[in-house]
Design a protein around this motif. Structure first.
Motif, PDB file in Angstrom:
ATOM      1  N   TYR A   1       0.831  -1.213   0.000  1.00  0.00           N
ATOM      2  CA  TYR A   1       0.000   0.000   0.000  1.00  0.00           C
ATOM      3  C   TYR A   1       0.863   1.258   0.000  1.00  0.00           C
ATOM      4  O   TYR A   1       0.555   2.231  -0.708  1.00  0.00           O
ATOM      5  CB  TYR A   1      -0.931   0.019   1.213  1.00  0.00           C
ATOM      6  N   LEU A   2       1.932   1.265   0.775  1.00  0.00           N
ATOM      7  CA  LEU A   2       2.775   2.457   0.846  1.00  0.00           C
ATOM      8  C   LEU A   2       3.455   2.753  -0.484  1.00  0.00           C
ATOM      9  O   LEU A   2       3.675   3.917  -0.832  1.00  0.00           O
ATOM     10  CB  LEU A   2       3.819   2.291   1.948  1.00  0.00           C
ATOM     11  N   ILE A   3       3.810   1.714  -1.233  1.00  0.00           N
ATOM     12  CA  ILE A   3       4.381   1.937  -2.564  1.00  0.00           C
ATOM     13  C   ILE A   3       3.362   2.648  -3.446  1.00  0.00           C
ATOM     14  O   ILE A   3       3.696   3.584  -4.187  1.00  0.00           O
ATOM     15  CB  ILE A   3       4.835   0.600  -3.180  1.00  0.00           C
ATOM     16  N   TYR A   4       2.112   2.216  -3.348  1.00  0.00           N
ATOM     17  CA  TYR A   4       1.054   2.904  -4.095  1.00  0.00           C
ATOM     18  C   TYR A   4       0.898   4.346  -3.621  1.00  0.00           C
ATOM     19  O   TYR A   4       0.868   5.286  -4.437  1.00  0.00           O
ATOM     20  CB  TYR A   4      -0.270   2.154  -3.936  1.00  0.00           C
ATOM     21  N   ALA A   5       0.789   4.538  -2.305  1.00  0.00           N
ATOM     22  CA  ALA A   5       0.525   5.876  -1.765  1.00  0.00           C
ATOM     23  C   ALA A   5       1.651   6.846  -2.103  1.00  0.00           C
ATOM     24  O   ALA A   5       1.409   7.992  -2.521  1.00  0.00           O
ATOM     25  CB  ALA A   5       0.328   5.790  -0.252  1.00  0.00           C
ATOM     26  N   LEU A   6       2.895   6.411  -1.936  1.00  0.00           N
ATOM     27  CA  LEU A   6       4.031   7.278  -2.235  1.00  0.00           C
ATOM     28  C   LEU A   6       4.153   7.504  -3.739  1.00  0.00           C
ATOM     29  O   LEU A   6       4.411   8.626  -4.199  1.00  0.00           O
ATOM     30  CB  LEU A   6       5.313   6.666  -1.683  1.00  0.00           C
ATOM     31  N   GLY A   7       3.964   6.433  -4.511  1.00  0.00           N
ATOM     32  CA  GLY A   7       4.050   6.565  -5.961  1.00  0.00           C
ATOM     33  C   GLY A   7       3.022   7.531  -6.512  1.00  0.00           C
ATOM     34  O   GLY A   7       3.297   8.290  -7.456  1.00  0.00           O
ATOM     35  N   LYS A   8       1.833   7.541  -5.921  1.00  0.00           N
ATOM     36  CA  LYS A   8       0.801   8.461  -6.402  1.00  0.00           C
ATOM     37  C   LYS A   8       1.170   9.907  -6.095  1.00  0.00           C
ATOM     38  O   LYS A   8       0.950  10.807  -6.920  1.00  0.00           O
ATOM     39  CB  LYS A   8      -0.545   8.105  -5.779  1.00  0.00           C
ATOM     40  N   LYS A   9       1.724  10.149  -4.907  1.00  0.00           N
ATOM     41  CA  LYS A   9       2.117  11.520  -4.560  1.00  0.00           C
ATOM     42  C   LYS A   9       3.245  12.012  -5.457  1.00  0.00           C
ATOM     43  O   LYS A   9       3.299  13.189  -5.824  1.00  0.00           O
ATOM     44  CB  LYS A   9       2.538  11.591  -3.095  1.00  0.00           C
ATOM     45  N   TRP A  10       4.151  11.117  -5.799  1.00  0.00           N
ATOM     46  CA  TRP A  10       5.316  11.531  -6.586  1.00  0.00           C
ATOM     47  C   TRP A  10       5.024  11.590  -8.083  1.00  0.00           C
ATOM     48  O   TRP A  10       5.474  12.501  -8.770  1.00  0.00           O
ATOM     49  CB  TRP A  10       6.473  10.561  -6.333  1.00  0.00           C
ATOM     50  N   PHE A  11       4.310  10.577  -8.597  1.00  0.00           N
ATOM     51  CA  PHE A  11       4.227  10.425 -10.053  1.00  0.00           C
ATOM     52  C   PHE A  11       2.814  10.291 -10.604  1.00  0.00           C
ATOM     53  O   PHE A  11       2.615  10.423 -11.801  1.00  0.00           O
ATOM     54  CB  PHE A  11       5.031   9.193 -10.492  1.00  0.00           C
ATOM     55  N   GLY A  12       1.843   9.962  -9.779  1.00  0.00           N
ATOM     56  CA  GLY A  12       0.494   9.793 -10.287  1.00  0.00           C
ATOM     57  C   GLY A  12       0.008   8.362 -10.170  1.00  0.00           C
ATOM     58  O   GLY A  12       0.725   7.454  -9.740  1.00  0.00           O
ATOM     59  N   SER A  13      -1.221   8.145 -10.585  1.00  0.00           N
ATOM     60  CA  SER A  13      -1.913   6.884 -10.317  1.00  0.00           C
ATOM     61  C   SER A  13      -1.326   5.695 -11.070  1.00  0.00           C
ATOM     62  O   SER A  13      -1.213   4.600 -10.521  1.00  0.00           O
ATOM     63  CB  SER A  13      -3.397   7.031 -10.670  1.00  0.00           C
TER      64      SER A  13
ATOM     65  N   GLY B   1      11.495   2.690   5.924  1.00  0.00           N
ATOM     66  CA  GLY B   1      12.032   3.605   4.928  1.00  0.00           C
ATOM     67  C   GLY B   1      10.946   4.310   4.139  1.00  0.00           C
ATOM     68  O   GLY B   1      11.010   5.528   3.905  1.00  0.00           O
ATOM     69  N   LEU B   2       9.921   3.573   3.717  1.00  0.00           N
ATOM     70  CA  LEU B   2       8.842   4.178   2.932  1.00  0.00           C
ATOM     71  C   LEU B   2       8.001   5.137   3.773  1.00  0.00           C
ATOM     72  O   LEU B   2       7.559   6.183   3.281  1.00  0.00           O
ATOM     73  CB  LEU B   2       7.961   3.080   2.332  1.00  0.00           C
ATOM     74  N   ILE B   3       7.762   4.783   5.042  1.00  0.00           N
ATOM     75  CA  ILE B   3       7.028   5.702   5.919  1.00  0.00           C
ATOM     76  C   ILE B   3       7.818   6.996   6.091  1.00  0.00           C
ATOM     77  O   ILE B   3       7.256   8.103   6.049  1.00  0.00           O
ATOM     78  CB  ILE B   3       6.753   5.045   7.286  1.00  0.00           C
ATOM     79  N   ALA B   4       9.140   6.858   6.273  1.00  0.00           N
ATOM     80  CA  ALA B   4       9.983   8.050   6.430  1.00  0.00           C
ATOM     81  C   ALA B   4       9.927   8.925   5.184  1.00  0.00           C
ATOM     82  O   ALA B   4       9.823  10.159   5.275  1.00  0.00           O
ATOM     83  CB  ALA B   4      11.419   7.633   6.737  1.00  0.00           C
ATOM     84  N   VAL B   5       9.981   8.305   4.001  1.00  0.00           N
ATOM     85  CA  VAL B   5       9.932   9.075   2.756  1.00  0.00           C
ATOM     86  C   VAL B   5       8.569   9.743   2.592  1.00  0.00           C
ATOM     87  O   VAL B   5       8.479  10.899   2.145  1.00  0.00           O
ATOM     88  CB  VAL B   5      10.234   8.158   1.549  1.00  0.00           C
ATOM     89  N   TYR B   6       7.508   9.046   2.955  1.00  0.00           N
ATOM     90  CA  TYR B   6       6.163   9.619   2.841  1.00  0.00           C
ATOM     91  C   TYR B   6       6.044  10.858   3.729  1.00  0.00           C
ATOM     92  O   TYR B   6       5.558  11.915   3.291  1.00  0.00           O
ATOM     93  CB  TYR B   6       5.128   8.569   3.235  1.00  0.00           C
ATOM     94  N   ALA B   7       6.490  10.736   4.979  1.00  0.00           N
ATOM     95  CA  ALA B   7       6.436  11.886   5.889  1.00  0.00           C
ATOM     96  C   ALA B   7       7.347  13.005   5.402  1.00  0.00           C
ATOM     97  O   ALA B   7       6.985  14.198   5.474  1.00  0.00           O
ATOM     98  CB  ALA B   7       6.836  11.440   7.297  1.00  0.00           C
ATOM     99  N   TRP B   8       8.522  12.645   4.919  1.00  0.00           N
ATOM    100  CA  TRP B   8       9.484  13.628   4.386  1.00  0.00           C
ATOM    101  C   TRP B   8       8.871  14.400   3.220  1.00  0.00           C
ATOM    102  O   TRP B   8       9.054  15.614   3.093  1.00  0.00           O
ATOM    103  CB  TRP B   8      10.728  12.868   3.956  1.00  0.00           C
ATOM    104  N   THR B   9       8.135  13.696   2.365  1.00  0.00           N
ATOM    105  CA  THR B   9       7.488  14.340   1.221  1.00  0.00           C
ATOM    106  C   THR B   9       6.453  15.361   1.684  1.00  0.00           C
ATOM    107  O   THR B   9       6.372  16.476   1.145  1.00  0.00           O
ATOM    108  CB  THR B   9       6.810  13.275   0.334  1.00  0.00           C
ATOM    109  N   ILE B  10       5.666  14.995   2.682  1.00  0.00           N
ATOM    110  CA  ILE B  10       4.651  15.913   3.203  1.00  0.00           C
ATOM    111  C   ILE B  10       5.299  17.157   3.804  1.00  0.00           C
ATOM    112  O   ILE B  10       4.822  18.287   3.610  1.00  0.00           O
ATOM    113  CB  ILE B  10       3.776  15.191   4.245  1.00  0.00           C
ATOM    114  N   LEU B  11       6.402  16.971   4.510  1.00  0.00           N
ATOM    115  CA  LEU B  11       7.063  18.090   5.177  1.00  0.00           C
ATOM    116  C   LEU B  11       7.808  18.999   4.204  1.00  0.00           C
ATOM    117  O   LEU B  11       7.792  20.228   4.352  1.00  0.00           O
ATOM    118  CB  LEU B  11       8.035  17.562   6.234  1.00  0.00           C
TER     119      LEU B  11
END
Length: 646
Positions: free
Chosen positions: A105-117, A150-160
């Motif tokens: 799920y996190l790969i999907y969530a992060l990938g969508k924020k960075w690149f799209g669906s 690692g993915l949770i950290a990147v997701y939070a880092w992206t938001i910040l």
């Protein structure tokens, strides 16, 4: 009408997107649940389980972590987890299984924020279905939690750091700082290469930091480093017992392409199909100016992890394995997915590409790679079941067993689960003295059957020839990946042929004879200071064919009154009389009973890619010029099981 997903090139309704995501998660969860339940625990998992069985936490750290080359985080989790819920294989793997499913799920969530669906769904579908990601999602080892952190950290880092990527921020920044900091701490306590990934993430932030974030960022970094201090002593202790690598082979120049092939099920056709679309797409992204900072960041993180492991392996000690790159390879999937999106986005209903990826990946993993029916690593459960079955079928007292494993506790874990105690007469035969004792033990046995099993541990191939002389019939066998079980007997019908080549040196005629009888005790030859080379056997390797896994064994009986001597049996593979591969066995290692006739065995694997120019050359070399008597010089060549092919 359903709202269209916010992606300029990929047209899909949110309802369709959520259905695809649910399907990806369902397939990924099912594959991981079945794998976690059905597959044997691996050698590394059983090692971690064994090292967690201490009465106190401090004893576990001293005896179970200091000797390992990982941070203490996962071993500490295992220590408390098995105390609370027990050590059933599936329950033991549950935290790692949960991490693996959440990672999809996190790969999907992060990938969508960075690149799209499309890139998000495509990358999640790849990760969900291919064997590499499935196995490391369920192994009770640091990989699944390390990637999750690692993915949770990147997701939070992206938001910040990139508020423009956030459409609806429901949590205050403090919440995401806590998530970022705690996830980074998790990376540092899980695996040294998830630490490397966290380091790359932290350094990247320095290039994108805003003034209003600088104070919080450096405070967060300080907290992360302070939280690692308890691990520093452990790290120093581990380095005191050796380097963090060194037992692996150095990587070759093609290591990265080999890794890419491996993550796509080692399938050249699947890998080619993905790269044929992805590479032109990535080139087009760059040319069209649509390559953005997130493409650069993702590629940089993957290459940073790869080059750190690769260069350390080249210039210090080999540490790189495919699993080493597990913490960063989702970002490689993002790059490939972005390239493929650029190519297929003009297609009508391009979301079907994601669906096809899910179907093909799942089918190939289950049916072609045989994830659930063919061992992918050294197994223990299957071996324990084989031994129990054979001893019960032929009579426990009639079957003697030798098991070669790194630690008997690994296989005993499964015997305890089966509530069975096998008739094991010897564990772990590795060195020459153990092999000679095994030879003498064989001579004393009266049991009509003998079982030999091994997993994830080197074993002398000389054992096979010794066993087949005492027990010439191979009744049953199960060859797994990097593991196997064999049942030999004194009589019956063998499931495999006799050695394709078996020749004796005839002392009287001075020639080699096919399938001759052993010489009488009175017929022997000697080597001394005037005769330092004994009889030799030469033959082109091409005469033995190029198929199969061939074992060459030179066997000789010898007698000397000396305890120390410099004499050896030599096996070399020569080209124009120059050895390309040279192997020798010191007879001193086999000389356990000076003054008596003793038998030495020396086995080597014939190179599987036969060069017709290579000549097999096996002979005796009495370098020290000692007086030694010899007889029954025999050479056999036989097909056996390749340990890395099942």
């Amino acid at each position: 009408m359903d709202k269209i997903s916010a992606n300029s090139t990929f047209r899909i309704s949110l309802k369709q997107e959520h259905v695809l995501l649910a399907l990806i998660l369902f397939v990924g969860a099912c594959l991981r649940i079945v794998a976690a339940y059905s597959l044997s625990l691996s050698n590394d998992e059983l090692s971690a389980l064994t090292r967690a069985r201490y009465d106190s936490f401090s004893s576990m750290i001293e005896n179970g972590v200091f000797i390992d080359f990982h941070p203490a985080g996962i071993q500490s989790l295992i220590y408390y987890w098995i105390k609370i819920v027990g050590d059933h294989p599936f329950v033991f793997r549950l935290p790692f299984l949960f991490s693996g499913v959440l990672t999809v799920y996190l790969i999907y969530a992060l990938g969508k924020k960075w690149f799209g669906s499309f890139t998000a769904l495509f990358s999640a579908a790849l990760f969900s279905t291919f064997q590499f990601s499935i196995l490391y999602s369920v192994f009770a080892r640091p990989y699944s939690p390390g990637l999750l952190f690692g993915l949770i950290a990147v997701y939070a880092w992206t938001i910040l750091f990139f508020p423009e990527k956030i459409t609806n921020l429901k949590r205050p920044n403090l919440f995401w700082w806590v998530i970022f900091t705690s996830s980074m701490i998790g990376c540092t306590h899980t695996h040294y290469f998830s630490f490397v990934f966290a380091g790359g993430l932290g350094l990247t932030g320095l290039f994108f930091i805003r003034k209003d974030l600088a104070k919080q960022y450096f405070v967060s970094g300080a907290i992360i480093l302070i939280a690692f201090l308890p691990e520093w002593e452990i790290f120093q202790k581990q380095l005191g017992t050796g380097d963090i690598g060194g037992w692996l082979a150095s990587p070759g120049v093609w290591y990265l392409p080999q890794f890419i092939l491996h993550i796509f099920n080692d399938s050249k056709s699947l890998t080619a199909g993905i790269l044929v679309l992805a590479v032109p797409g990535v080139v087009s992204l760059i040319r069209s100016g649509k390559w953005n900072k997130f493409h650069t960041i993702g590629l940089t993180w993957f290459l940073f992890s790869f080059l750190t492991a690769y260069l350390y392996s080249i210039f210090r000690h080999p540490v790189i394995q495919f699993s080493t790159l597990y913490f960063s390879f989702p970002f490689l999937l993002f790059i490939l997915g972005s390239g493929i999106e650029f190519i297929v986005s003009t297609l009508n209903r391009s979301y079907t590409v994601v669906l096809l990826t899910l179907i093909i990946g799942c089918a190939h993993t289950v049916f072609s790679k045989e994830l659930f029916s063919r061992s992918q690593f050294g197994v223990f459960k299957d071996i324990a079941i084989d031994i129990q079955k054979w001893e019960q079928e032929f009579g426990k007292g009639k079957v003697k067993t030798v098991i070669n494993v790194i630690n008997p506790e690994y296989i005993n874990y499964y015997f305890r689960k089966l509530n069975y105690e096998p008739d094991v007469i010897q564990w772990k035969i590795e060195d020459r003295k153990q092999l000679q004792h095994f030879s003498m033990l064989l001579d004393s046995l009266s049991a009509p059957y003998f079982c030999f099993a091994w997993s994830n541990s080197g074993h002398p191939y000389e054992m096979i020839r010794m066993l087949r002389e005492k027990y010439p019939v191979l009744l049953k066998k199960n060859a797994y990946y990097n593991s196997a079980t064999y049942l030999f007997s004194e009589a019956g019908v063998s499931i495999c042929e006799d050695p394709s080549t078996r020749i004796f040196y005839n002392v009287k005629s001075g020639s080699w004879e096919d399938r001759g009888a052993e010489d009488k005790d009175s017929v022997y030859f000697t080597l001394d200071s005037l005769h330092t080379f004994g009889p030799g056997y030469k033959k082109p390797l091409s005469d033995f064919g190029s198929t199969g896994y061939l074992l060459l064994t030179s066997r000789i009986d010898f007698k000397t009154d000396l305890q120390q001597m410099d004499a050896s049996v030599v096996i070399s593979f020569d080209s124009s009389s120059v050895p390309k591969e040279y192997h020798s066995l010191s007879l001193e290692e086999c000389n356990l009973q000076p003054g008596r006739w003793q038998r030495a065995y020396f086995t080597r694997v014939i190179p599987n890619k036969v060069n017709p120019e290579l000549i097999l050359n096996s002979y005796l070399y009495n370098r020290g010029g000692h007086f030694i008597e010899f007889k029954n010089f025999e050479i056999t060549i036989e097909n056996w099981d390749d340990p890395y092919s099942n």
